[in-house]
Design a protein around this motif. Structure first.
Motif, PDB file in Angstrom:
ATOM      1  N   GLU A 101      78.033  34.238  35.580  1.00  0.00           N
ATOM      2  CA  GLU A 101      77.783  33.421  34.957  1.00  0.00           C
ATOM      3  C   GLU A 101      76.042  33.741  34.605  1.00  0.00           C
ATOM      4  OE1 GLU A 101      79.006  30.511  33.710  1.00  0.00           O
ATOM      5  OE2 GLU A 101      80.674  31.015  34.456  1.00  0.00           O
ATOM      6  N   GLY A 102      75.597  34.606  34.001  1.00  0.00           N
ATOM      7  CA  GLY A 102      74.271  35.299  34.362  1.00  0.00           C
ATOM      8  C   GLY A 102      73.682  35.367  32.492  1.00  0.00           C
ATOM      9  N   HIS A 103      72.113  34.856  32.525  1.00  0.00           N
ATOM     10  CA  HIS A 103      72.429  34.556  30.930  1.00  0.00           C
ATOM     11  C   HIS A 103      71.483  35.484  30.327  1.00  0.00           C
ATOM     12  CE1 HIS A 103      72.945  30.340  32.274  1.00  0.00           C
ATOM     13  NE2 HIS A 103      72.029  30.428  32.309  1.00  0.00           N
ATOM     14  N   LEU A 148      70.888  30.050  43.095  1.00  0.00           N
ATOM     15  CA  LEU A 148      72.222  29.878  43.332  1.00  0.00           C
ATOM     16  C   LEU A 148      73.085  30.880  43.347  1.00  0.00           C
ATOM     17  CD1 LEU A 148      73.279  28.593  46.265  1.00  0.00           C
ATOM     18  CD2 LEU A 148      73.849  26.900  44.702  1.00  0.00           C
ATOM     19  N   ASN A 149      72.952  30.855  41.818  1.00  0.00           N
ATOM     20  CA  ASN A 149      73.925  32.306  41.385  1.00  0.00           C
ATOM     21  C   ASN A 149      73.526  33.610  41.472  1.00  0.00           C
ATOM     22  OD1 ASN A 149      72.769  32.394  39.124  1.00  0.00           O
ATOM     23  ND2 ASN A 149      74.325  31.797  37.927  1.00  0.00           N
ATOM     24  N   ASN A 150      71.923  33.276  42.134  1.00  0.00           N
ATOM     25  CA  ASN A 150      71.577  35.680  42.166  1.00  0.00           C
ATOM     26  C   ASN A 150      71.314  35.245  43.460  1.00  0.00           C
ATOM     27  OD1 ASN A 150      71.206  36.095  39.107  1.00  0.00           O
ATOM     28  ND2 ASN A 150      69.519  34.602  39.352  1.00  0.00           N
ATOM     29  N   ILE A 151      72.455  34.457  44.352  1.00  0.00           N
ATOM     30  CA  ILE A 151      72.341  35.213  45.867  1.00  0.00           C
ATOM     31  C   ILE A 151      73.890  35.175  46.631  1.00  0.00           C
ATOM     32  CG2 ILE A 151      72.437  33.175  46.908  1.00  0.00           C
ATOM     33  CD1 ILE A 151      70.632  34.197  48.856  1.00  0.00           C
ATOM     34  N   ILE A 201      70.668  39.145  45.185  1.00  0.00           N
ATOM     35  CA  ILE A 201      71.103  40.248  44.047  1.00  0.00           C
ATOM     36  C   ILE A 201      69.898  40.015  42.447  1.00  0.00           C
ATOM     37  CG2 ILE A 201      73.347  41.215  44.408  1.00  0.00           C
ATOM     38  CD1 ILE A 201      73.439  38.638  41.700  1.00  0.00           C
ATOM     39  N   ASP A 202      70.512  40.104  41.477  1.00  0.00           N
ATOM     40  CA  ASP A 202      69.700  39.850  40.526  1.00  0.00           C
ATOM     41  C   ASP A 202      67.752  40.368  40.419  1.00  0.00           C
ATOM     42  OD1 ASP A 202      68.690  39.455  37.716  1.00  0.00           O
ATOM     43  OD2 ASP A 202      69.725  37.913  37.694  1.00  0.00           O
ATOM     44  N   LEU A 203      67.496  41.193  40.558  1.00  0.00           N
ATOM     45  CA  LEU A 203      66.133  42.883  41.598  1.00  0.00           C
ATOM     46  C   LEU A 203      65.918  42.929  40.132  1.00  0.00           C
ATOM     47  CD1 LEU A 203      67.771  44.277  44.569  1.00  0.00           C
ATOM     48  CD2 LEU A 203      67.043  41.711  44.544  1.00  0.00           C
TER      49      LEU A 203
HETATM   50 MG    MG Z   1      71.226  35.935  37.493  1.00  0.00          MG
END
Ligand code: MG
Ligand code: ADP
Ligand code: GN1
Length: 354
Positions: A28-30, A209-212, A225-227
């Motif tokens: 669900e990344g933007h 929260l969706n970046n972990i 994640i998403d570094l």
């Molecule tokens: Mg992301």
């Protein structure tokens, strides 16, 4: 779209184990186009990198390789960059692509459905802050200048409003008014960084929260994640952005605003995890400003969504017309509820750090 047909050739450029068997969109990344690539042997994440948002792909990938090597050397689970067959960290061309090993047996959450999972994410982002503290900031390229410079974001918002290129301002008068009327609250974090009362740290800057990735069985945090946005910044940004996204009773794009509330119990749980991890390094001023940082990241994100709506939805990925306006509305609702609870939030932080 036939993703296999479209992207198999790209996937074949990478040093994957096995033959590519399936490619489909994922997550669900933007910002990036994220694809799940399944081979006959294992799974990978392949991303079409958003080069409009991150034009310096070399600098960006050097940041990611540097930070992930730093973490791996300390035995911490993190993203693993899979090189191209030519040995490069990413595939450079008109479009740029990168591949990571898929971190198995993990899940990401779009809302904090479990208070313990949210507390665990706070602990993990706090620990991540500690690991980044040992990373040499001079090795980092600033991937997006002025990323959490809220006064600059406000100027950009006003420019988008002035242009009103899609004649949409008439549909969101209340939201515009809210953002304009809070101008005097936007400067505190940047002022603190400028005058030195807030320390400049290396921060993640996109701690939703969706970046972990959380362990699907135990709910413990596995990997941040998403570094892409790791840059010098303030602890207020990392703490605040997590609260913005996770301490809400609804999704970031919930249309029914009666479902959207700032949940102080979720705030408390996250603060317990995060502050517990950073208690040896957090300064008195940072601790004092954690409630304000939560509000600031929320209203900043609100004005970014609204500016993108006014500009024709060119920055954040959207699924329907008005998606960015829906997102902006949840942020405004949350920010105004936070504003009313600064005292209670402050008390919680004081008790945790006492
Ligand atoms: Mg992301
Ligand atoms: P964006 O910058 O667009 O947000 P992310 O890098 O956050 O892209 O990836 C989008 C989603 O893909 C994440 O929220 C997560 O669910 C999933 N994801 C990304 N990398 C991995 C990985 N290595 N293993 C498992 N899932 C991943
Ligand atoms: C974007 O990349 P993603 O989806 O994790 C954005 C964040 C916003 C967030 C809002 C590089 O995060 O700054 O807070 O959307 N990332 C970038 O959900 O702009």
């Amino acid at each position: 779209m036939d993703y296999m047909n479209e992207y198999k050739k790209i996937a074949d450029e990478f040093a994957l184990v096995g033959e590519v068997a399936d490619i489909r969109p994922y997550g669900e990344g933007h910002i990036n186009l994220t694809l799940l690539v399944t081979t006959t042997e294992k799974r990978y994440i392949m991303q079409k990198m958003n080069t409009r948002v991150f034009p310096d792909s070399d600098g960006l990938m050097a940041n990611i390789c540097g930070v992930t090597e730093h973490l791996k050397a300390r035995g911490i689970e993190t993203l693993s960059v899979v090189p191209t067959k030519a040995g490069a960290p990413y595939l450079k061309g008109e479009e740029c692509y990168r591949v990571y090993d898929f971190i198995e047996n993990t899940v990401t959450y779009q809302t904090a459905t479990d208070i313990d999972v949210f507390r665990n994410s706070g602990k993990a982002f706090g620990e991540f802050q500690n690991y980044l503290a040992e990373f040499d900031a001079s090795k980092l390229t600033v991937a997006i200048k002025h990323f959490h410079d809220t006064p600059k974001r406000f100027r950009d918002f006003k420019a988008a409003l002035e242009a009103d290129a899609f004649d949409r301002a008439k549909d969101c008068k209340e939201e515009i008014e809210f953002i304009l009327s809070h101008e005097n609250t936007y400067g505190i974090a940047m002022d603190g960084l400028k005058d030195g009362s807030l320390p400049l740290r290396v921060t993640h800057n996109d701690t939703k929260l969706n970046n972990i990735l959380m362990d699907e069985k135990t709910g413990a945090a596995r990997a941040v994640i998403d570094l892409d946005t790791i840059m010098p910044g303030s602890m207020l940004f990392d703490f605040g952005d997590s609260i913005r996204f996770g301490a809400s009773t609804a999704a970031e794009d919930e249309k029914d605003l009666t479902k959207v509330h700032f949940d102080i119990n979720l705030f408390k749980a996250y603060a317990e995890g995060y502050c517990g991890a950073v208690k040896n390094s957090i300064t008195k001023r940072e601790a004092e400003l954690l409630p304000y940082g939560s509000y600031l990241m929320t209203i900043e994100c609100g004005m970014r969504f609204l500016a993108d709506y006014l500009s024709g939805d060119t920055y954040f990925a959207t699924k329907y017309e008005g998606h960015n306006l829906v997102r902006c509305r949840t942020q405004i609702r949350l920010a105004s509820e936070m504003e009313a609870q600064f005292k209670e939030m402050g008390k919680i932080i004081d008790e945790i750090l006492a």
